[in-house]
Motif scaffolding. Structure first.
Motif, PDB file in Angstrom:
ATOM      1  N   THR A  42       0.846  -1.211   0.000  1.00 25.46           N
ATOM      2  CA  THR A  42       0.000   0.000   0.000  1.00 25.46           C
ATOM      3  C   THR A  42       0.876   1.255   0.000  1.00 25.46           C
ATOM      4  O   THR A  42       0.562   2.238  -0.683  1.00 25.46           O
ATOM      5  CB  THR A  42      -0.931  -0.008   1.228  1.00 25.46           C
ATOM      6  N   GLU A  84      -7.550   0.418  -0.509  1.00 20.97           N
ATOM      7  CA  GLU A  84      -7.952  -0.714   0.327  1.00 20.97           C
ATOM      8  C   GLU A  84      -9.305  -0.419   0.969  1.00 20.97           C
ATOM      9  O   GLU A  84      -9.579   0.713   1.346  1.00 20.97           O
ATOM     10  CB  GLU A  84      -6.965  -0.844   1.499  1.00 20.97           C
ATOM     11  N   ASP A 160      -5.826  -1.790  -4.920  1.00 18.39           N
ATOM     12  CA  ASP A 160      -5.265  -2.289  -3.658  1.00 18.39           C
ATOM     13  C   ASP A 160      -6.168  -3.359  -3.063  1.00 18.39           C
ATOM     14  O   ASP A 160      -7.198  -3.066  -2.472  1.00 18.39           O
ATOM     15  CB  ASP A 160      -5.070  -1.129  -2.671  1.00 18.39           C
ATOM     16  N   GLU A 161      -5.768  -4.610  -3.240  1.00 24.54           N
ATOM     17  CA  GLU A 161      -6.452  -5.790  -2.691  1.00 24.54           C
ATOM     18  C   GLU A 161      -7.940  -5.849  -3.011  1.00 24.54           C
ATOM     19  O   GLU A 161      -8.786  -5.923  -2.104  1.00 24.54           O
ATOM     20  CB  GLU A 161      -6.215  -5.861  -1.180  1.00 24.54           C
TER      21      GLU A 161
HETATM   22 MG    MG Z   1      -2.014  -2.746   2.203  1.00 30.01          MG
END
Ligand code: MG
Ligand code: ATP
Length: 238
Positions: A42, A84, A160-161
């Motif tokens: 991140t 995220e 992000d994820e």
């Molecule tokens: Mg992260």
């Protein structure tokens, strides 16, 4: 290369979060960034989008320095990030959430065309167009935040994820959408994932971060066969 980060160091007070990471994304590529909790994934995305300034190193995008540019100028230059935790505006409709993504655009016809494209890519968003975003499932909200990022018409999309906490069936849908966005909409993608198998399957190249540094990098096809990758990153996953 479209994006080139060289020898990036980022410290938060006493924490050395990223220590000398170099990575690149070529035009038209999907590049995965995998690694365990706290590896610095991140932080790298925040450095690219100007939300966190590197202590040293250089980030270039289409030849321009990014690491001195303001975050909103970075968006205007064609980079969009899906952070995220998929934050939607819960009381606003799907439609209004999407339109917010186009805030920096002045080409009204272009915005309508992008909206059609996003609704075509994510039929669930079309079905739930007037529904309050907060009442949708986690996977649907993830589709919405990806769609919202696309509304800015980025040339490079940072994710992000996107699979975190999402039902396996929807993970497959999202993975397919990422492939289609990259291939058909010609958007380059930098994909951060802890679901390493999914990320390696849908990317061209990948970097594995371990405690703030690049531990492994290469073609995703080859990494999927690599014994170290299998042992360290693919153990026990679907
Ligand atoms: Mg992260
Ligand atoms: N604002 C902050 N202040 C202090 N330390 C931070 C801050 N943000 C991140 N860190 C630390 O920096 C390191 C890298 O964090 P980062 O969030 O980049 O990891 P990550 O790879 O994204 O992890 P995850 O997979 O859990 O999201 C971690 O040790 C983390 O605790």
């Amino acid at each position: 290369m479209q994006l080139e980060a060289t020898e990036i160091h980022v410290n938060y007070d006493h924490v050395r979060a990223v220590t000398g990471v170099s990575l690149s994304v070529g035009e038209g590529e999907t590049v995965a960034l995998i690694g365990a909790n706290g590896a610095g994934k991140t932080t790298m995305l925040r450095a690219i989008t100007g939300l966190t300034r590197p202590d040293s190193g250089e980030i270039r995008y289409e030849g321009h320095r990014l690491d001195t540019m303001a975050p909103n100028d970075i968006v205007r230059a064609g980079i969009a990030m899906v952070p995220e935790g998929r934050r939607v505006f819960p009381y606003m409709s799907v439609k209004d959430n999407l339109l917010i993504g186009a805030f920096a655009r002045t080409d009204k016809n272009g915005v309508n065309a992008t909206l059609e494209m996003v609704l075509g890519r994510f039929p669930r968003l079309k079905e739930r167009y007037s529904q309050a975003a907060g009442t949708m499932s986690g996977g649907e909200q993830q589709m919405l935040v990806i769609g919202r990022a696309l509304m800015a018409k980025p040339k490079l999309l940072l994710l992000d994820e996107p699979s975190l906490g999402i039902a396996p069936k929807l993970v497959q849908d999202i993975a397919r959408s990422i492939v289609a966005i990259n291939r058909d909409e010609k958007v380059s993608v930098l994909l951060v994932e802890q679901n390493s198998r999914m990320a390696l399957r849908i990317s061209h190249r990948a970097y594995a971060l371990a405690t703030g540094a690049v531990a492994l990098e290469g073609a995703s096809k080859e990494l999927l066969q690599d014994d170290r990758v299998k042992r360290l990153y693919l153990g026990g996953e679907l």
